[in-house]
Enzyme design. Structure first.
Site, PDB file in Angstrom:
ATOM      1  N   LYS A   1      14.450  -8.696   1.498  1.00 54.72           N
ATOM      2  CA  LYS A   1      13.103  -9.118   1.875  1.00 54.72           C
ATOM      3  C   LYS A   1      12.396  -9.745   0.682  1.00 54.72           C
ATOM      4  O   LYS A   1      12.557  -9.287  -0.459  1.00 54.72           O
ATOM      5  CB  LYS A   1      12.331  -7.888   2.378  1.00 54.72           C
TER       6      LYS A   1
ATOM      7  N   SER B   1       7.186  -5.869   9.504  1.00 56.46           N
ATOM      8  CA  SER B   1       7.079  -7.110   8.737  1.00 56.46           C
ATOM      9  C   SER B   1       8.415  -7.622   8.184  1.00 56.46           C
ATOM     10  O   SER B   1       8.483  -8.740   7.671  1.00 56.46           O
ATOM     11  CB  SER B   1       6.103  -6.904   7.566  1.00 56.46           C
TER      12      SER B   1
ATOM     13  N   SER C   1       7.751  -1.257   9.683  1.00 56.33           N
ATOM     14  CA  SER C   1       8.227  -2.569   9.237  1.00 56.33           C
ATOM     15  C   SER C   1       9.739  -2.699   9.146  1.00 56.33           C
ATOM     16  O   SER C   1      10.255  -3.803   9.003  1.00 56.33           O
ATOM     17  CB  SER C   1       7.614  -2.920   7.871  1.00 56.33           C
TER      18      SER C   1
END
Length: 504
Positions: free
Chosen positions: A88, A181, A205
């Protein structure tokens, strides 16, 4: 001679491990293959926008060659030696030649001073970090209605399962979104950009986007992973997690993240001796401002979970259903406790983001106030149509909460969440609690600081999106969750399927 033919949509890290051991493929081959797949479908082809940046080609191929040479000389760093991975874009990676934008133009082109600890762990274990994944900008903290998977730098991540892509207007976790996310981390694995990936979670997330990508995802217990050099959400809630197409791959990845014994020994592929409890699906829903109601989908979700429960019971699991777990929003009924969990998270984000910005020596922002100002001054890219607010940031600046209040509220919340989960586990003598992916179930894990995972189950009739179930266990019991995952995978293999839109 070019790299061999592989179906990257179905190939697992375990498959690659065997191919590498048999010398039927090299790590250089794998890097070439996955970079080509990213080129094919990230900003071209399906236009998934899952990747913000890829590692400089010559540099990452040099790493792959070195790992191939180490393998040839009999020196393996670990079971995942020479396997590509995506992380990420909240993990600092200066040594790898990639910036870390967190999806924001405020950090685009800025160079951090150190690698994240998790990046060092992955490199030490022999993984090859080939790309940084798109995300909901600043981990969804920017605005209350920011669409999951959207960032100013990366654009809108699209699910390869959803027909016609994200449909505006949509609630932030709407059915057409990839959830977030860690959106790009999951879409990247589903689309064959890498066999595994890593994300970060404060509340949902990891597990929410995993469920939308038909993956196995696991967020570890709070405090179990290294967070230095990672964008902070809220230190009292943050943890890392992994994504994979199989429980075996996820166990190998989590072994690295948790620095524990080989977690693959937890995998049994059998329900023998496993006791599970299911909550009542109808009681666990998202509020309409989180995800738009769809009764036909709720019926499909409920019937799919009922059928899965029958199948695992027939396969040997001891099943208790339903179990009565306190509803998430009922955790906030104590007049001495917090009115919600969001303000606790916002409080910590506001006070920790400046320390994160220090790791960017030349960044134009040094505080949350600077970031809000930057976004206003660059509204054309940071606050465009459909994403025109930063009300969460602005709320943080005006949040009236003291450290003493925060400490008291956190203690009350954590005690309430843990006692509720522990009571269900103890009274019914079960190992884990299972609930629907579409609901506030994962937030119970965040409130408690307990591990929570996602397992794939099916695909929505109305738009193709994936859905699944989530799993809760006590702190430190990732091994139990992985054991359940392996049994689930053996019993319901059709829950995990490649995206039809990408199958040639």
């Amino acid at each position: 001679m070019g790299p061999p033919e592989l179906d990257l949509l179905t190939t697992t890290a375990s498959d690659l491990k065997e191919l590498l051991a048999e010398k039927r493929v090299s790590s250089v081959d794998l890097v070439e293959l996955y970079l080509a797949q990213i080129e094919k479908h990230n900003h071209n082809g399906a236009n998934l926008n899952a990747i913000i940046s890829t590692a400089p080609r010559e540099g990452v191929l040099k790493v792959a060659r070195e790992l191939d040479e180490e393998r040839e000389s009999g020196k393996l760093r670990g079971p995942m030696h020479g396997i590509p991975i995506i992380v990420k874009d909240v993990f600092l990676t200066p040594s790898l030649g990639m910036g870390t934008t967190c999806g924001s133009y405020a950090l685009r082109g800025q160079h951090a001073s150190r690698d994240a600890a998790v990046v060092e762990q992955l490199v030490k274990a022999g993984f090859i970090i080939i790309a940084k994944a798109n995300l909901t900008e600043f981990g969804s903290y920017k605005a209350s209605n920011i669409t999951c998977g959207w960032s100013a730098v990366g654009g809108q991540t699209q699910s390869p399962y959803v027909r016609n892509g994200v449909e505006y207007p949509t609630p932030f976790l709407g059915h057409s979104t990839p959830a977030g996310s860690s959106s790009g981390s999951t879409v990247g694995v589903a689309a064959g950009f890498a066999p595994v990936s890593v994300g970060a979670e404060t509340d949902g997330s990891v597990v929410q986007p995993a469920s939308r990508a038909a993956l196995y995802g696991l967020k570890a217990s709070h405090g179990a992973t290294k967070l230095a050099g990672v964008l902070p959400g809220a230190h009292s809630f943050d943890c890392l997690g992994g994504f994979a197409k199989t429980s075996a791959d996820l166990a190998s990845l989590m072994t690295v993240l948790l620095e524990e014994r080989d977690l693959s020994t937890s995998l049994s592929n059998s329900w023998e001796g496993i006791n599970v409890g299911f909550v009542e699906t109808s009681l666990w829903k998202f509020p309409p401002q989180v995800c738009e109601p769809n009764e036909n989908f709720r019926e499909q979700l409920s019937s799919s979970i009922d059928e899965a429960r029958r199948r695992i019971s027939a396969a040997g699991a001891h099943v208790v259903a339903p179990v009565e777990l306190t509803q998430f929003f009922d955790l906030f009924k104590d007049p001495d406790g917090p009115p919600n969990m969001g303000d606790l998270i916002f409080y910590e984000f506001r006070h920790s983001i400046a320390d994160f910005f220090v790791l960017y020596p030349n960044a134009p922002v040094k505080s949350l106030e600077d970031l809000v100002k930057f976004n206003r001054e660059h509204a054309d890219v940071e606050l465009p149509e459909h994403q025109s607010k930063q009300d969460s940031f602005e709320h943080m600046l005006n949040l009236d909460l003291t450290q003493d209040q925060f400490d008291s509220h956190l203690a009350i919340l954590r005690k309430a969440a843990r006692s509720s989960i522990d009571k269900v586990l103890s009274e019914h003598k079960i190992d884990v609690i299972i609930g629907p992916s579409d609901g506030m179930f994962a937030s119970m894990g965040a409130a408690a600081g307990y591990p929570v995972a996602s397992m794939p189950l099916g695909f929505a009739d109305f738009n193709g999106r994936a859905f699944g179930v989530q799993v809760l266990a006590r702190s430190g019991e990732e091994n139990k969750i992985l054991r359940v995952m392996s049994a689930w995978e053996a019993t319901i293999p059709e829950g995990r399927q490649p995206p039809p839109s990408l199958i040639n």
